[in-house]
Write a protein that holds these residues in place. Structure first.
Motif, PDB file in Angstrom:
ATOM      1  N   SER A  81       6.888  12.146  37.380  1.00  0.00           N
ATOM      2  CA  SER A  81       5.538  11.965  37.292  1.00  0.00           C
ATOM      3  C   SER A  81       5.012  11.395  35.914  1.00  0.00           C
ATOM      4  O   SER A  81       4.290  10.537  36.018  1.00  0.00           O
ATOM      5  CB  SER A  81       4.733  13.465  37.139  1.00  0.00           C
ATOM      6  N   PHE A  91      11.217  13.082  30.611  1.00  0.00           N
ATOM      7  CA  PHE A  91      12.721  13.672  30.558  1.00  0.00           C
ATOM      8  C   PHE A  91      13.574  12.900  31.064  1.00  0.00           C
ATOM      9  O   PHE A  91      13.281  12.555  32.408  1.00  0.00           O
ATOM     10  CB  PHE A  91      12.505  15.174  30.897  1.00  0.00           C
ATOM     11  N   GLY A 130      13.452  18.262  39.929  1.00  0.00           N
ATOM     12  CA  GLY A 130      13.260  17.422  41.011  1.00  0.00           C
ATOM     13  C   GLY A 130      14.248  17.316  42.117  1.00  0.00           C
ATOM     14  O   GLY A 130      14.434  16.474  42.745  1.00  0.00           O
TER      15      GLY A 130
HETATM   16  C1  LIG Z   1      10.263  15.320  22.074  1.00  0.00           C
HETATM   17  C2  LIG Z   1       9.882  16.517  23.184  1.00  0.00           C
HETATM   18  C3  LIG Z   1       9.641  17.830  23.006  1.00  0.00           C
HETATM   19  C4  LIG Z   1       9.364  18.636  23.949  1.00  0.00           C
HETATM   20  N1  LIG Z   1       8.658  19.911  23.675  1.00  0.00           N
HETATM   21  C5  LIG Z   1       8.490  20.713  24.556  1.00  0.00           C
HETATM   22  C6  LIG Z   1       7.965  22.170  24.533  1.00  0.00           C
HETATM   23  O1  LIG Z   1       7.844  22.327  23.338  1.00  0.00           O
HETATM   24  N2  LIG Z   1       7.762  22.707  25.324  1.00  0.00           N
HETATM   25  C7  LIG Z   1       7.774  22.295  26.675  1.00  0.00           C
HETATM   26  O2  LIG Z   1       7.157  22.995  27.533  1.00  0.00           O
HETATM   27  N3  LIG Z   1       8.142  20.964  26.986  1.00  0.00           N
HETATM   28  C8  LIG Z   1       8.504  20.181  25.947  1.00  0.00           C
HETATM   29  N4  LIG Z   1       9.074  19.166  26.369  1.00  0.00           N
HETATM   30  C9  LIG Z   1       8.996  18.510  27.626  1.00  0.00           C
HETATM   31  C10 LIG Z   1       7.946  17.697  28.074  1.00  0.00           C
HETATM   32  O3  LIG Z   1       6.801  18.350  27.478  1.00  0.00           O
HETATM   33  C11 LIG Z   1       7.842  17.648  29.782  1.00  0.00           C
HETATM   34  O4  LIG Z   1       7.018  18.518  30.310  1.00  0.00           O
HETATM   35  C12 LIG Z   1       9.048  17.570  30.367  1.00  0.00           C
HETATM   36  O5  LIG Z   1       9.886  16.630  29.798  1.00  0.00           O
HETATM   37  C13 LIG Z   1       8.624  16.885  31.696  1.00  0.00           C
HETATM   38  O6  LIG Z   1       8.233  15.743  31.538  1.00  0.00           O
HETATM   39  P1  LIG Z   1       7.176  15.122  32.472  1.00  0.00           P
HETATM   40  O7  LIG Z   1       5.996  16.046  32.351  1.00  0.00           O
HETATM   41  O8  LIG Z   1       6.931  13.761  32.043  1.00  0.00           O
HETATM   42  O9  LIG Z   1       7.667  15.126  34.035  1.00  0.00           O
HETATM   43  P2  LIG Z   1       8.919  14.034  34.411  1.00  0.00           P
HETATM   44  O10 LIG Z   1       9.783  13.566  33.373  1.00  0.00           O
HETATM   45  O11 LIG Z   1       8.294  12.949  35.213  1.00  0.00           O
HETATM   46  O12 LIG Z   1       9.667  15.045  35.349  1.00  0.00           O
HETATM   47  C14 LIG Z   1      10.667  16.087  34.804  1.00  0.00           C
HETATM   48  C15 LIG Z   1      11.284  16.440  36.001  1.00  0.00           C
HETATM   49  O13 LIG Z   1      10.894  17.171  36.981  1.00  0.00           O
HETATM   50  C16 LIG Z   1      10.771  16.484  38.257  1.00  0.00           C
HETATM   51  N5  LIG Z   1       9.623  15.987  38.764  1.00  0.00           N
HETATM   52  C17 LIG Z   1       8.333  15.369  38.326  1.00  0.00           C
HETATM   53  N6  LIG Z   1       7.527  15.713  38.953  1.00  0.00           N
HETATM   54  C18 LIG Z   1       7.876  16.337  39.920  1.00  0.00           C
HETATM   55  C19 LIG Z   1       7.251  17.020  41.202  1.00  0.00           C
HETATM   56  N7  LIG Z   1       5.919  16.440  41.451  1.00  0.00           N
HETATM   57  N8  LIG Z   1       7.789  17.696  41.830  1.00  0.00           N
HETATM   58  C20 LIG Z   1       9.299  18.008  41.581  1.00  0.00           C
HETATM   59  N9  LIG Z   1       9.716  17.706  40.669  1.00  0.00           N
HETATM   60  C21 LIG Z   1       9.351  16.908  39.872  1.00  0.00           C
HETATM   61  C22 LIG Z   1      11.504  15.235  37.997  1.00  0.00           C
HETATM   62  O14 LIG Z   1      12.545  14.460  38.605  1.00  0.00           O
HETATM   63  C23 LIG Z   1      12.245  15.319  36.581  1.00  0.00           C
HETATM   64  O15 LIG Z   1      13.532  15.756  36.848  1.00  0.00           O
HETATM   65  C24 LIG Z   1       9.474  18.242  25.300  1.00  0.00           C
HETATM   66  C25 LIG Z   1       9.761  16.768  25.519  1.00  0.00           C
HETATM   67  C26 LIG Z   1      10.237  16.071  24.514  1.00  0.00           C
HETATM   68  C27 LIG Z   1      10.444  14.730  25.011  1.00  0.00           C
END
Ligand SMILES: Cc1cc2nc3c(=O)[nH]c(=O)nc-3n(C[C@H](O)[C@H](O)[C@H](O)COP(=O)(O)OP(=O)(O)OC[C@H]3O[C@@H](n4cnc5c(N)ncnc54)[C@H](O)[C@@H]3O)c2cc1C
Length: 542
Positions: free
Chosen positions: A78, A82, A214
């Protein structure tokens, strides 16, 4: 390549505008050089061979069915924040969900229905217009609401808003078979107001403690809970990059307290929970205060790199940050402030002045600053557990980390970022680490050992359930130690719902085991049995 016939079938589903095999387009979705620098990204990351952008649930279903027919592996993503949202196997079909960008607020039932491309900044901006809010993950508001609710969804604001598994209401989920299952009241109508019923409540399978990243189907739509806030504007202030939301101080305020000891700080947190006041209570690593004050990276290193007296400063620093919000009225804030000050007095904590605005938790996107210090960042544990377990794990990690400095940036014995959730009913620990991704190879291998072997083993010894279990730890090591044998149950779910194993391989169950197999410097340190399931790594679409 994916078979030409499959490409044609996919093109018919989404139309020629929303599919590409062009190497330049595919390159934009690579994992290898996306900046994560973890062993997973370095060893498994590569470009996809085809990118497809569906716009409807029916299109996602059709894509999944075509992938199954031709045994093509696919990765849904999305907002790509990550590594598991990156191609980690050959011939990857990349499913970019950014076209799912609808957002509907139901202010009466206090919820929002989001497509998978909607980010927290958008959701929070709209929610605030109705006097509602939600938590924004610590990583920043640039990440997707749906994927974040599917996997983690933690921030200091979860002190008040609670855990994500209870914030997910209705949900539309395309299973790896291509069938759709609707959870909660979406199963029997179009209003997703009721997460628990009348339909099936499969949220435990959908995400449980952490989700499947995912590898168990694709959620195209999700309804999430919103919470009452106040109606005063949070005014965007400053000039980029020094921007923040200015607080209306009669309705919300940060309070910093210097506590006389760590015990006093922890007991302060317990008492806040008992009194059922505040919107957040968090103890941040000392390095963050240096980051906040630094004008540049050089400025930070100039002061941080002077070890003299640092250990005493860091281990002797017990600053608790508390956020109060007058949700219902100014009087609520005044009342909570009185209670807060009484608790502070009881614990001998000294109130310090602090900046009255927000750059992180309400709506901002400052997670990139995590990379700023050294060029690479990743926590070695994040855990929602008892407060005491979090404290103990932080103490043990501070000791372990000393053995890995370098390659890790020194943090002079800091015992981690911890806070309370759910009005103090649970604790939260995150232990952060920074390293130089351009360091010598042997240092990078040490870093891998810290994350993939030494860290996971320490967690087992502490009895701590990290929410980076599986994104950092090999399942073959963790499985027998948690549950015990939770891997057997998890494997049954995967086998039942994704028997082809083509849904985001190597999948959250097998990915770190595959990394250990591929890294001789990790494999030689492996002293337990087991490895990745061959179905997860055998190659797809060839
Ligand atoms: C520096 C840093 C600090 C962070 N700190 C926090 C924090 O404090 N708290 C917190 O909650 N998170 C934290 N995160 C996580 C971040 O906030 C994201 O929510 C998380 O990395 C998911 O990324 P995204 O939302 O971009 O999804 P994506 O990176 O697009 O997807 C994440 C995963 O979900 C899967 N996916 C995506 N969309 C779907 C869908 N519609 N259906 C099924 N599977 C799907 C993907 O295949 C992947 O495996 C942090 C990340 C970073 C890099």
């Amino acid at each position: 390549m994916i078979p030409q016939e499959a490409f044609e079938a996919l093109r018919q589903v989404v139309g020629p505008e929303y599919i590409s095999q062009e190497p330049e387009v595919c390159r934009a979705y690579t994992l290898k050089d996306r900046g994560f620098h973890t062993s997973e990204a370095r060893l498994l990351g590569r470009d996809p061979v085809c990118v497809v952008l569906p716009g409807t649930t029916e299109e996602v279903q059709a894509i999944v069915k075509i992938a199954n027919r031709y045994k093509i592996g696919y990765t849904p993503a999305s907002t790509l924040w990550f590594p598991q949202a990156g191609p980690r196997f050959d011939n990857c079909l990349f499913i970019d969900l950014k076209r799912f960008n609808t957002l509907e607020i139901d202010p009466i039932n206090m919820n929002a229905t989001c497509g998978s491309g909607v980010i927290f900044a958008q959701l929070q901006a709209e929610a605030l217009k109705y006097g509602l809010y939600t938590m924004v993950p610590g990583g920043g508001s640039q990440v997707g609401v749906v994927p974040n609710h599917l996997i983690w969804s933690f921030s200091p604001l979860t002190y008040r808003t609670g855990m994500a598994n209870r914030r997910i209401m209705g949900c539309e989920w395309v299973l790896p078979s291509g069938e759709v299952v609707r959870l909660g009241s979406l199963a029997s109508g179009s209003d997703p107001f009721w997460g628990e019923g009348i339909g099936p409540d499969l949220r435990g399978i959908l995400r449980g403690s952490i989700g499947w990243f995912g590898s168990l189907g694709i959620v195209t739509k999700m309804c999430v809970r919103l919470f009452p806030f106040h109606n005063e504007p949070l005014v965007p202030t400053g000039i980029s990059p020094d921007t923040y939301l200015k607080f209306p101080e009669h309705r919300m305020k940060w309070y910093n307290f210097t506590c006389p000891s760590k015990d006093a700080l922890v007991n302060f947190m317990y008492d806040l929970g008992h009194a059922e006041i505040a919107a957040a209570a968090t103890r941040v690593p000392v390095a963050w205060r240096y980051i906040a004050k630094a004008k540049s990276k050089e400025d930070f290193w100039e002061v941080w790199n002077k070890p003299e007296g640092k250990e005493a400063e860091v281990t002797g620093s017990h600053v608790l940050r508390v956020l109060l919000v007058g949700y219902t009225s100014e009087k609520q804030l005044q009342y909570e402030e009185k209670v807060l000050m009484a608790i502070a007095e009881k614990h001998g904590a000294e109130h310090r002045r602090t900046f009255q605005g927000d750059q992180s938790w309400m709506q901002s996107a400052d997670s990139v600053s995590m990379w700023w210090l050294t060029g690479a960042f990743m926590s070695v544990t994040g855990q929602v557990d008892t407060i005491d377990c979090g404290i103990k794990t932080g103490v043990e990690f501070a000791k372990l980390k000393k053995k890995f400095e370098p390659p890790m940036m020194p943090d002079y014995g800091d015992q981690g970022w911890f806070q309370t959730n759910d009005f103090g009913h649970s604790g939260y620990l995150e232990f952060l680490n920074y390293w130089d991704p351009n360091d010598k190879e042997e240092m990078i291998h040490r870093m891998d050992e810290y994350y993939q072997i030494a860290g996971p083993k320490l967690l087992i010894r502490c009895g701590a359930l990290s929410f980076f279990i599986q994104t950092d730890s090999p399942l073959s090591l963790d499985g027998p130690n948690y549950g015990p044998n939770y891997h057997k149950f998890a494997r049954k779910v995967k086998d039942a719902l994704d028997p082809l194993y083509n849904c985001n391989p190597p999948g959250i169950l097998d990915v770190i085991d595959e990394v250990v197999e591929k890294a001789p410097w990790l494999k030689e340190k492996k002293d337990w049995e087991g490895g990745p399931d061959p179905r997860a790594i055998e190659g797809f679409g060839v």
